[in-house]
Design an enzyme around this catalytic site. Structure first.
Site, PDB file in Angstrom:
ATOM      1  N   ASP A 234     -16.733   8.527  -1.303  1.00  0.00           N
ATOM      2  CA  ASP A 234     -15.430   8.353  -0.716  1.00  0.00           C
ATOM      3  C   ASP A 234     -14.990   9.461  -0.178  1.00  0.00           C
ATOM      4  O   ASP A 234     -15.883  10.623  -0.510  1.00  0.00           O
ATOM      5  CB  ASP A 234     -14.254   7.654  -1.761  1.00  0.00           C
ATOM      6  CG  ASP A 234     -12.921   7.540  -1.116  1.00  0.00           C
ATOM      7  OD1 ASP A 234     -12.958   7.456   0.081  1.00  0.00           O
ATOM      8  OD2 ASP A 234     -11.942   7.366  -2.084  1.00  0.00           O
TER       9      ASP A 234
ATOM     10  N   HIS B  20      -7.540   0.711  -6.280  1.00  0.00           N
ATOM     11  CA  HIS B  20      -7.637   0.150  -4.742  1.00  0.00           C
ATOM     12  C   HIS B  20      -8.510  -1.130  -5.330  1.00  0.00           C
ATOM     13  O   HIS B  20      -9.649  -1.440  -4.923  1.00  0.00           O
ATOM     14  CB  HIS B  20      -8.510   1.132  -4.114  1.00  0.00           C
ATOM     15  CG  HIS B  20      -8.560   0.595  -2.846  1.00  0.00           C
ATOM     16  ND1 HIS B  20      -7.637  -0.568  -2.129  1.00  0.00           N
ATOM     17  CD2 HIS B  20      -8.972   1.068  -1.463  1.00  0.00           C
ATOM     18  CE1 HIS B  20      -7.887  -0.634  -0.764  1.00  0.00           C
ATOM     19  NE2 HIS B  20      -8.712   0.048  -0.267  1.00  0.00           N
TER      20      HIS B  20
ATOM     21  N   ARG C 177       0.927  -1.198  -0.164  1.00  0.00           N
ATOM     22  CA  ARG C 177      -0.014  -0.190   0.117  1.00  0.00           C
ATOM     23  C   ARG C 177       0.911   1.281  -0.022  1.00  0.00           C
ATOM     24  O   ARG C 177       1.887   1.361   0.608  1.00  0.00           O
ATOM     25  CB  ARG C 177      -0.883  -0.032   1.391  1.00  0.00           C
ATOM     26  CG  ARG C 177      -1.402   1.509   1.499  1.00  0.00           C
ATOM     27  CD  ARG C 177      -2.542   1.690   2.364  1.00  0.00           C
ATOM     28  NE  ARG C 177      -3.828   0.869   1.949  1.00  0.00           N
ATOM     29  CZ  ARG C 177      -4.992   1.306   2.571  1.00  0.00           C
ATOM     30  NH1 ARG C 177      -5.043   2.202   3.427  1.00  0.00           N
ATOM     31  NH2 ARG C 177      -6.045   0.609   2.268  1.00  0.00           N
TER      32      ARG C 177
ATOM     33  N   ARG D 156     -14.016  -7.148   3.017  1.00  0.00           N
ATOM     34  CA  ARG D 156     -12.574  -7.058   2.854  1.00  0.00           C
ATOM     35  C   ARG D 156     -11.730  -8.208   3.075  1.00  0.00           C
ATOM     36  O   ARG D 156     -10.809  -8.661   2.413  1.00  0.00           O
ATOM     37  CB  ARG D 156     -11.857  -5.884   3.450  1.00  0.00           C
ATOM     38  CG  ARG D 156     -12.642  -4.463   3.017  1.00  0.00           C
ATOM     39  CD  ARG D 156     -12.410  -4.186   1.724  1.00  0.00           C
ATOM     40  NE  ARG D 156     -10.972  -4.108   1.233  1.00  0.00           N
ATOM     41  CZ  ARG D 156     -10.175  -3.302   1.545  1.00  0.00           C
ATOM     42  NH1 ARG D 156     -10.238  -2.238   2.280  1.00  0.00           N
ATOM     43  NH2 ARG D 156      -8.929  -3.464   1.100  1.00  0.00           N
TER      44      ARG D 156
ATOM     45  N   GLN E  27     -10.475  -3.438  -2.680  1.00  0.00           N
ATOM     46  CA  GLN E  27     -11.673  -3.040  -2.325  1.00  0.00           C
ATOM     47  C   GLN E  27     -12.663  -3.146  -3.202  1.00  0.00           C
ATOM     48  O   GLN E  27     -13.849  -3.500  -2.758  1.00  0.00           O
ATOM     49  CB  GLN E  27     -11.448  -1.610  -2.064  1.00  0.00           C
ATOM     50  CG  GLN E  27     -12.679  -0.732  -1.604  1.00  0.00           C
ATOM     51  CD  GLN E  27     -13.073  -0.952  -0.260  1.00  0.00           C
ATOM     52  OE1 GLN E  27     -12.348  -0.883   0.683  1.00  0.00           O
ATOM     53  NE2 GLN E  27     -14.300  -0.998   0.018  1.00  0.00           N
TER      54      GLN E  27
ATOM     55  N   CYS F 165     -16.100   2.975   0.942  1.00  0.00           N
ATOM     56  CA  CYS F 165     -14.863   2.090   1.244  1.00  0.00           C
ATOM     57  C   CYS F 165     -14.451   2.267   2.841  1.00  0.00           C
ATOM     58  O   CYS F 165     -13.850   1.410   3.363  1.00  0.00           O
ATOM     59  CB  CYS F 165     -13.971   2.404   0.491  1.00  0.00           C
ATOM     60  SG  CYS F 165     -13.305   4.184   0.255  1.00  0.00           S
TER      61      CYS F 165
END
Ligand code: CP
Ligand code: NVA
Length: 331
Positions: A229, A133, A106, A315, A136, A270
């Site tokens: 988001d 991402h 990440r 997740r 996700q 998310c």
């Protein structure tokens, strides 16, 4: 089609069938976990988790998934390793590839995770970059599938900064899966035209319809799921808050936005989300700009339509599927 030994770097790399396979295995492993059935098929394997940005969900999902699969996980960040400052990404990747069976990264540019994948020689997973991402997206798609029973032909509306990792990856994911996608924001926040063009090509094959809408009252029309988001992402300078608040406040997901979506539409995010004053940044923004909620109203976040905690749980199951499919020949 086999996902064995494959990297997981961005949605564009995946076929519709690949995504379906990740979702199939995620659902299978979720059912096993719920039933208390052991699935520690990767005993003796090791995974390195490299985080140049902070995380709650992604880090915990990788650590718990690794433990459930019988693996050992080692967490590294720039403060506790040589990463970036004393050792190049390429050298770090080569070293980790000698010790670990897989690597998660990440951080910042997409080119960094792509370089780790090239140099390490082991399956490499993108745990978030500025541009994408993808783990996700698998959790988001699994949540929609669980709620709606299908993905094909559904409509996903994204409100907010659609140029960044979440907007980009959701647009690609939707186009690949034959879902319609609407980005609802001022035109300067629409995704990169080159990426839109690629998605239009994909959409021709899958039947997906892509829409770019500047009117917040129209963005959620016909939507089965409404997504947003944060307005300022990790790694962006604090100075951009004033402009984002001014530009994106009309695009907050409110009860009115949800009421204009299809009956039974769900709300996704998310996370983490700024929906109240329960965070340090949320309180700073309140002191400076007087906002008590940002990208989503507290009302929508807490409503029955909001599936954000199911999505967060997913997740774990989807990341577990990514690891298992890369390291097991046949799950
Ligand atoms: N959604 C997500 O990636 O959360 P974290 O930043 O907590 O990992
Ligand atoms: N766009 C957000 C996503 C967090 C999961 C960020 O990059 O900070």
């Amino acid at each position: 089609m086999s996902l064995y030994k494959k990297h997981f770097l961005k949605m564009l790399d995946l076929s519709k069938e690949d995504v379906e396979e990740y979702l199939r295995v995620a659902a299978l492993l979720k059912a096993k976990k719920k039933a208390g059935e052991a699935h520690d098929v990767l005993r003796g394997k090791n995974i390195a988790l490299l985080f140049e940005k902070t995380s709650t969900r992604t880090r915990c999902a990788f650590e718990v998934a690794a433990a459930d699969l019988g693996m050992h996980a080692v967490y590294l960040d720039p403060k506790s390793s040589q990463l970036g400052k004393k050792e190049s990404i390429a050298d770090t990747a080569k070293v980790l590839g000698r010790m670990f069976d897989a690597i998660e990264y990440r951080g910042y540019g997409q080119e960094i995770v792509e370089e780790i994948a090239r140099e390490s020689g082991v399956p490499t997973f993108n745990g978030l970059t500025n541009e994408s991402h993808p783990t996700q997206i698998l959790a988001d798609l699994l949540t929609i599938l669980e709620e709606k029973g299908d993905l094909n032909g559904l409509t996903l509306a994204y409100y907010g900064d659609a140029r960044y990792n979440m907007g980009n990856s959701l647009m690609v994911g939707a186009a690949k899966m034959g879902m319609n996608f609407t980005a609802c924001c001022p035109a300067k926040y629409f995704p990169d035209p080159a990426l839109i063009e690629k998605c239009r090509e994909i959409a021709k094959e899958t039947g997906s319809v892509l829409r770019f809408e500047t009117d917040p009252k129209k963005g959620s029309e016909g939507a089965d799921a409404v997504y947003t988001d944060v307005w300022v992402s990790m790694g962006e300078p604090a100075e951009v808050w004033a402009e984002r608040i001014e530009d994106l406040s009309p695009y907050r997901v409110t009860a009115d936005v949800m009421a204009r979506a299809k009956a039974g539409a769900i709300f996704l995010h998310c996370l983490p989300a700024f929906h109240d004053l329960g965070t340090e940044i949320g309180r700073e923004i309140y002191d400076k700009f007087g906002l008590t909620e940002m990208e989503v109203s507290d009302e929508v976040f807490l409503s029955a339509q909001s599936k954000v905690f199911d999505e967060a749980e997913n997740r774990l199951h989807t990341i577990k599927a990514v690891i298992a499919l890369a390291l097991c020949d046949g799950v």
